[in-house]
Design a protein around this motif. Structure first.
Motif, PDB file in Angstrom:
ATOM      1  N   GLU A 114       0.834  -1.200   0.000  1.00  0.00           N
ATOM      2  CA  GLU A 114       0.000   0.000   0.000  1.00  0.00           C
ATOM      3  C   GLU A 114       0.871   1.254   0.000  1.00  0.00           C
ATOM      4  O   GLU A 114       1.892   1.328   0.678  1.00  0.00           O
ATOM      5  CB  GLU A 114      -0.919   0.003   1.215  1.00  0.00           C
ATOM      6  N   GLY A 115       0.448   2.234  -0.787  1.00  0.00           N
ATOM      7  CA  GLY A 115       1.161   3.497  -0.856  1.00  0.00           C
ATOM      8  C   GLY A 115       2.293   3.514  -1.850  1.00  0.00           C
ATOM      9  O   GLY A 115       3.041   4.500  -1.940  1.00  0.00           O
ATOM     10  N   THR A 116       2.445   2.434  -2.629  1.00  0.00           N
ATOM     11  CA  THR A 116       3.508   2.367  -3.643  1.00  0.00           C
ATOM     12  C   THR A 116       2.908   2.062  -5.010  1.00  0.00           C
ATOM     13  O   THR A 116       1.714   1.802  -5.147  1.00  0.00           O
ATOM     14  CB  THR A 116       4.540   1.277  -3.299  1.00  0.00           C
ATOM     15  N   LEU A 117       3.769   2.067  -6.005  1.00  0.00           N
ATOM     16  CA  LEU A 117       3.361   1.730  -7.368  1.00  0.00           C
ATOM     17  C   LEU A 117       3.822   0.322  -7.716  1.00  0.00           C
ATOM     18  O   LEU A 117       5.008  -0.007  -7.583  1.00  0.00           O
ATOM     19  CB  LEU A 117       3.969   2.722  -8.372  1.00  0.00           C
ATOM     20  N   THR A 118       2.874  -0.500  -8.131  1.00  0.00           N
ATOM     21  CA  THR A 118       3.184  -1.814  -8.695  1.00  0.00           C
ATOM     22  C   THR A 118       2.908  -1.759 -10.186  1.00  0.00           C
ATOM     23  O   THR A 118       1.819  -1.354 -10.614  1.00  0.00           O
ATOM     24  CB  THR A 118       2.324  -2.908  -8.051  1.00  0.00           C
ATOM     25  N   ASP A 175     -10.179   0.890  -0.970  1.00  0.00           N
ATOM     26  CA  ASP A 175     -10.915   2.013  -1.544  1.00  0.00           C
ATOM     27  C   ASP A 175      -9.993   3.054  -2.181  1.00  0.00           C
ATOM     28  O   ASP A 175     -10.363   3.711  -3.141  1.00  0.00           O
ATOM     29  CB  ASP A 175     -11.782   2.694  -0.470  1.00  0.00           C
ATOM     30  N   ASN A 176      -8.798   3.208  -1.620  1.00  0.00           N
ATOM     31  CA  ASN A 176      -7.878   4.224  -2.154  1.00  0.00           C
ATOM     32  C   ASN A 176      -6.896   3.654  -3.178  1.00  0.00           C
ATOM     33  O   ASN A 176      -5.938   4.320  -3.567  1.00  0.00           O
ATOM     34  CB  ASN A 176      -7.104   4.892  -1.020  1.00  0.00           C
ATOM     35  N   LEU A 177      -7.123   2.408  -3.601  1.00  0.00           N
ATOM     36  CA  LEU A 177      -6.255   1.776  -4.593  1.00  0.00           C
ATOM     37  C   LEU A 177      -6.715   2.147  -5.996  1.00  0.00           C
ATOM     38  O   LEU A 177      -7.869   1.938  -6.363  1.00  0.00           O
ATOM     39  CB  LEU A 177      -6.268   0.248  -4.427  1.00  0.00           C
ATOM     40  N   SER A 178      -5.801   2.682  -6.779  1.00  0.00           N
ATOM     41  CA  SER A 178      -6.090   3.026  -8.176  1.00  0.00           C
ATOM     42  C   SER A 178      -5.520   1.937  -9.078  1.00  0.00           C
ATOM     43  O   SER A 178      -4.329   1.619  -9.002  1.00  0.00           O
ATOM     44  CB  SER A 178      -5.454   4.382  -8.529  1.00  0.00           C
ATOM     45  N   ASN A 236      -1.052   5.197  -4.283  1.00  0.00           N
ATOM     46  CA  ASN A 236      -1.356   3.771  -4.127  1.00  0.00           C
ATOM     47  C   ASN A 236      -1.926   3.254  -5.446  1.00  0.00           C
ATOM     48  O   ASN A 236      -3.118   3.365  -5.699  1.00  0.00           O
ATOM     49  CB  ASN A 236      -2.361   3.584  -2.989  1.00  0.00           C
ATOM     50  N   ARG A 237      -1.038   2.672  -6.299  1.00  0.00           N
ATOM     51  CA  ARG A 237      -1.458   2.346  -7.652  1.00  0.00           C
ATOM     52  C   ARG A 237      -0.966   0.964  -8.084  1.00  0.00           C
ATOM     53  O   ARG A 237       0.125   0.543  -7.716  1.00  0.00           O
ATOM     54  CB  ARG A 237      -0.901   3.365  -8.656  1.00  0.00           C
ATOM     55  N   ILE A 238      -1.806   0.318  -8.901  1.00  0.00           N
ATOM     56  CA  ILE A 238      -1.388  -0.849  -9.676  1.00  0.00           C
ATOM     57  C   ILE A 238      -1.610  -0.492 -11.136  1.00  0.00           C
ATOM     58  O   ILE A 238      -2.730  -0.177 -11.540  1.00  0.00           O
ATOM     59  CB  ILE A 238      -2.191  -2.107  -9.300  1.00  0.00           C
ATOM     60  N   VAL A 239      -0.553  -0.515 -11.897  1.00  0.00           N
ATOM     61  CA  VAL A 239      -0.632  -0.183 -13.320  1.00  0.00           C
ATOM     62  C   VAL A 239      -0.399  -1.451 -14.128  1.00  0.00           C
ATOM     63  O   VAL A 239       0.646  -2.093 -14.000  1.00  0.00           O
ATOM     64  CB  VAL A 239       0.403   0.891 -13.711  1.00  0.00           C
ATOM     65  N   VAL A 240      -1.396  -1.818 -14.914  1.00  0.00           N
ATOM     66  CA  VAL A 240      -1.280  -2.954 -15.830  1.00  0.00           C
ATOM     67  C   VAL A 240      -0.992  -2.387 -17.210  1.00  0.00           C
ATOM     68  O   VAL A 240      -1.750  -1.547 -17.710  1.00  0.00           O
ATOM     69  CB  VAL A 240      -2.567  -3.797 -15.841  1.00  0.00           C
ATOM     70  N   ALA A 241       0.085  -2.844 -17.829  1.00  0.00           N
ATOM     71  CA  ALA A 241       0.518  -2.225 -19.084  1.00  0.00           C
ATOM     72  C   ALA A 241       1.043  -3.276 -20.050  1.00  0.00           C
ATOM     73  O   ALA A 241       1.255  -4.441 -19.695  1.00  0.00           O
ATOM     74  CB  ALA A 241       1.595  -1.176 -18.810  1.00  0.00           C
ATOM     75  N   THR A 242       1.242  -2.846 -21.267  1.00  0.00           N
ATOM     76  CA  THR A 242       1.893  -3.657 -22.295  1.00  0.00           C
ATOM     77  C   THR A 242       3.280  -3.073 -22.560  1.00  0.00           C
ATOM     78  O   THR A 242       3.719  -2.152 -21.872  1.00  0.00           O
ATOM     79  CB  THR A 242       1.073  -3.660 -23.586  1.00  0.00           C
ATOM     80  N   GLN A 243       3.932  -3.573 -23.591  1.00  0.00           N
ATOM     81  CA  GLN A 243       5.262  -3.077 -23.936  1.00  0.00           C
ATOM     82  C   GLN A 243       5.253  -1.607 -24.341  1.00  0.00           C
ATOM     83  O   GLN A 243       6.315  -1.012 -24.557  1.00  0.00           O
ATOM     84  CB  GLN A 243       5.897  -3.929 -25.036  1.00  0.00           C
ATOM     85  N   ALA A 244       4.070  -1.003 -24.424  1.00  0.00           N
ATOM     86  CA  ALA A 244       3.988   0.427 -24.731  1.00  0.00           C
ATOM     87  C   ALA A 244       4.726   1.267 -23.700  1.00  0.00           C
ATOM     88  O   ALA A 244       5.157   2.387 -23.994  1.00  0.00           O
ATOM     89  CB  ALA A 244       2.523   0.867 -24.806  1.00  0.00           C
TER      90      ALA A 244
END
Length: 781
Positions: free
Chosen positions: A210-214, A242-245, A272-280
């Protein structure tokens, strides 16, 4: 693009304290993000100003090959001319460019060849040079059949000496612990894919702090969409989250939706983020993750992905990186399927490297030793062939995709409109609504749309019609129903919203059940929320062969004599600003003087008079501009600039010394250039009971232009137009054909210079037309 442009724009603000006369330095308004769509601004209209243009490989290299993706055909030569003249090209992340790497080197070789032929110095205003950048660059990657390997002072590197700098040392040794993930696919079946996504979602949520970027990087857009959907579903209704983006990033969004996703990923909605991405994200996003989970990819791609963890060495304890072994349990032919879009051998090589590493700080990484050579290399003859922007007789263009990206990495572009509620003149795409879609996924969507069309009993997909004459209505506005069974790279499709295929949350899905809301594009062609967003195509230009928007819808009528004088003045000013002197200046001024003479043709003048208000006397003076818009010529496909060029050549008895003037006159709207032939949709006309043998672009053999005085001692004495030069071979009347004349000009001046001269005359015409409507000239009617 957004981040790079933001940084450059800030630098330009910092430089504002310099004297105003420092025109060599760009200002914030001179920074442009290049995208496809309608309405151009900035750099195309101001070639004398410094500019910084930021764009993707597809957008820029396609324009460098005179086939600009999602750009108006009529604008192709202008973009080509300016991008190869007085320009520094900067290619970032060379190892990710694929076929574009060889193309960039070949174009540099061709520009050097042309410069040497003109005896230009390296610092000549005409010079254009290239800079290639990479954290893993081997100069040998740039060697091509025409471009030698850079050596000596041509290569600059960040060596071990710079480790004496504290910041550089911290970045080079920023801890990034590497371990293999416990999750991996067992096969390539649909069921196993779903199971893999479920397990991966559990891993991501368990490992996230929590509070970091994954950051989770997957190799396929569909898999990233599925994982994002799964994460959103699982966390819904969990108060502790609730505060997870949870953000999805890939290249298959419309520009506005993509911008919102990027803002969320960059931390503007909390830490507090989870970023799902591609090779972009490999070369396109500047973020720093505490936890990076990545699928196995080729080694150059993995090096880029590692750079998105502890990127600024801000994490004293370091970042954690977990890699997913896609090949581990997969056997047989399924290995190639699971490796896509990459090659299995590349993944096997990367896995062998990973198994020897426990830390992937930059200082710990083994080098990238080789890149696969492009199978197809641009040659000089190919570039000359591309200079002709006319489609072939079937309406197709030369496919340049093989020179831009590798064969399995090809896109089309789509924009959606509610065609049941659309009006005339609103069918030009804006940058905000264009969406990239991979051909393989779009092909599946196309099959589904064909079934939906049967149910709807109407067409849902349309393609640009380069032969359109400019009539009103959907198809006549430059779009035809798309009836083909295949797609080709770089094409732009207009889709009815009923065709589906797009979700605001997920981007392009290819699912006809996902119907996007059309964007509000009212006024988007004139005033965009981001002034630096440069769109391909000028608001006053049209690709339709019969439309003259620069001559219609004016606030005031303009006499032809005045307009020709104004354009010549603007051409003279541009020559002074750009250092064009001697014969080239004289040629441009003369071409400006003659460029619209063909408007005295009765077809054009009848159209102008029909555009006058009822209380305006037409008078006897020929008009260049009229008030009403959306007018149609009585002859389909009529091009006044062809009549102008024919009249000019006739006035000098078809002498070859006037070929360049005639070419610039003919090309000043981008529709009559290297070839002169009737369009496939033109019908053979008749006059006084007999069929006219020669006709092209609405101009008929024997058409008469009345006498006209230019002023300054030059005049058109009047006469009939001859079209025998449209035929191959030599004519007793017109001598060499138009094709021979145009190709001789191309050989004499080279493609870069010839297109640049085209551009200068067209900009002069644009400027004069704009000033006429603001009252900048005193002699407006």
């Amino acid at each position: 693009m957004e981040q790079t442009a933001d940084a450059i724009e800030q630098w330009c603000r910092n430089l504002r304290e310099l004297p105003e006369e420092s025109v060599a330095l760009p200002r914030p308004e001179d920074v442009h993000i290049l995208m496809g769509g309608a309405a151009a601004s900035g750099w195309l209209e101001r070639p004398e100003r410094a500019a910084v243009i930021v764009g993707t490989q597809d957008m820029l290299l396609s324009r460098a090959l005179m086939r600009g993706y999602a750009a108006g055909r009529a604008i192709w030569p202008m973009e080509f001319g300016l991008l190869h003249h007085d320009t520094l090209w900067v290619f970032d992340e060379v190892q990710l460019m694929g076929a574009g790497c060889a193309t960039s080197a070949q174009l540099e070789a061709f520009r050097r060849h042309e410069a040497a032929r003109r005896d230009d110095t390296p610092r000549s205003p005409a010079a254009a040079r290239s800079l290639w950048i990479s954290a893993t660059l081997d100069p040998g990657w740039l060697q091509t059949v025409d471009f030698p390997t850079p050596t000596g002072t041509a290569v600059m590197g960040v060596g071990t000496l710079l480790e004496d700098d504290d910041r550089t040392r911290r970045l080079l040794h920023a801890p990034k612990r590497l371990t293999a993930a416990s999750v991996r696919p067992r096969s390539g079946t649909v069921g196993e894919e779903r199971s893999y996504v479920r397990q991966l979602a559990e891993l991501v949520l368990d490992a996230h702090t929590e509070g970091t970027l994954t950051l989770v990087i997957l190799n396929r857009v569909r898999r990233a969409q599925d994982l994002h959907s799964r994460l959103v579903t699982v966390t819904a209704g969990q108060p502790e989250r609730d505060n997870l983006s949870i953000v999805l990033l890939h290249g298959r969004f419309r520009a506005g939706d993509r911008r919102e996703a990027w803002q969320a990923a960059s931390g503007k909605h909390g830490k507090n983020r989870i970023v799902v991405a591609t090779q972009a994200v490999e070369a396109g996003v500047d973020i720093s993750a505490a936890l990076l989970i990545t699928e196995l990819a080729p080694w150059p791609s993995l090096v880029q992905r590692f750079g998105r963890a502890n990127r600024y060495a801000e994490l004293k304890s370091g970042a954690d990186i977990r890699w997913i072994d896609l090949l581990g349990d997969v056997k047989g032919p399924a290995r190639d399927d699971i490796a896509a879009p990459y090659v299995t051998a590349e993944l096997e090589d990367a896995r062998d490297r990973l198994l020897t590493l426990t830390d992937v700080a930059p200082a710990s990484l083994p080098p990238v030793t080789s890149l696969e050579r492009s199978a197809r290399v641009l040659r000089h003859k190919d570039l000359y062939d591309l200079f002709d922007t006319d489609p072939d007789l079937t309406g197709f263009d030369v496919d340049v995709s093989a020179y831009i990206r590798d064969g399995d990495d090809l896109d089309i572009r789509v924009f959606w409109r509610d065609l049941g509620a659309i009006g005339d003149g609103t069918l030009r795409p804006t940058p905000e609504e264009l969406c990239c879609a991979p051909i393989h996924a779009a092909s599946d969507w196309l099959k589904a749309v064909r079934e939906a069309e049967k149910t709807a009993r109407r067409r849902l997909l349309f393609v640009s019609d380069p032969q359109a004459a400019g009539q009103h209505g959907l198809a006549a506005s430059g779009w035809l129903p798309f009836t083909e069974q295949r797609l080709w790279p770089g094409m732009t499709l207009l889709a009815d919203v009923a065709a589906g295929g797009y979700s605001t949350d997920s981007g392009f899905t290819g699912d006809v059940r996902h119907r996007p809301d059309p964007l509000d594009v009212t006024g988007a062609n004139d005033n965009h929320t981001r002034s630096r967003l440069t769109r391909s195509g000028h608001s006053g230009e049209s690709d339709l062969h019969g439309a003259d928007p620069l001559s219609e819808g004016a606030q005031r009528c303009i006499a032809l004599t005045d307009h020709l004088s104004h354009v010549e003045k603007e051409a003279e000013t541009l020559c002074e600003q750009l250092g064009i002197t001697g014969s080239e200046e004289a040629t441009l001024r003369r071409a400006a003087r003659w460029h619209d003479l063909g408007k005295i043709h009765e077809v054009f003048q009848n159209t102008m008079r029909r555009g006058l208000p009822d209380d305006t006397a037409a008078g006897s003076e020929p008009l260049a501009k009229t008030v009403n818009r959306n007018l149609r010529h009585s002859r389909p496909h009529f091009r006044h600039e062809l009549a102008s060029a024919l009249a000019f050549l006739s006035s000098i008895d078809w002498h070859r010394d006037g070929d360049l003037v005639a070419y610039l006159v003919a090309a000043h709207h981008g529709k009559v250039r290297m070839s002169l032939r009737a369009l496939p949709k033109e019908r053979q006309p008749a006059r006084e009971g007999h069929q006219i043998v020669r006709f092209a672009r609405g101009v008929y053999e024997g058409d008469e232009l009345p006498a006209f005085e230019f002023g300054g001692g030059e005049a058109w004495r009047g006469g009939r137009l001859a079209l025998s030069l449209m035929e191959l071979g030599e004519s007793p009347q017109t001598r060499q054909s138009w094709t021979e004349r145009a190709h001789d000009l191309l050989a004499a001046h080279g493609p870069f210079r010839l297109a640049w001269l085209e551009t200068i005359l067209r900009v002069a015409d644009w400027r004069a037309s704009a000033k006429e409507q603001t009252g900048a000239y005193d002699d407006a009617l």
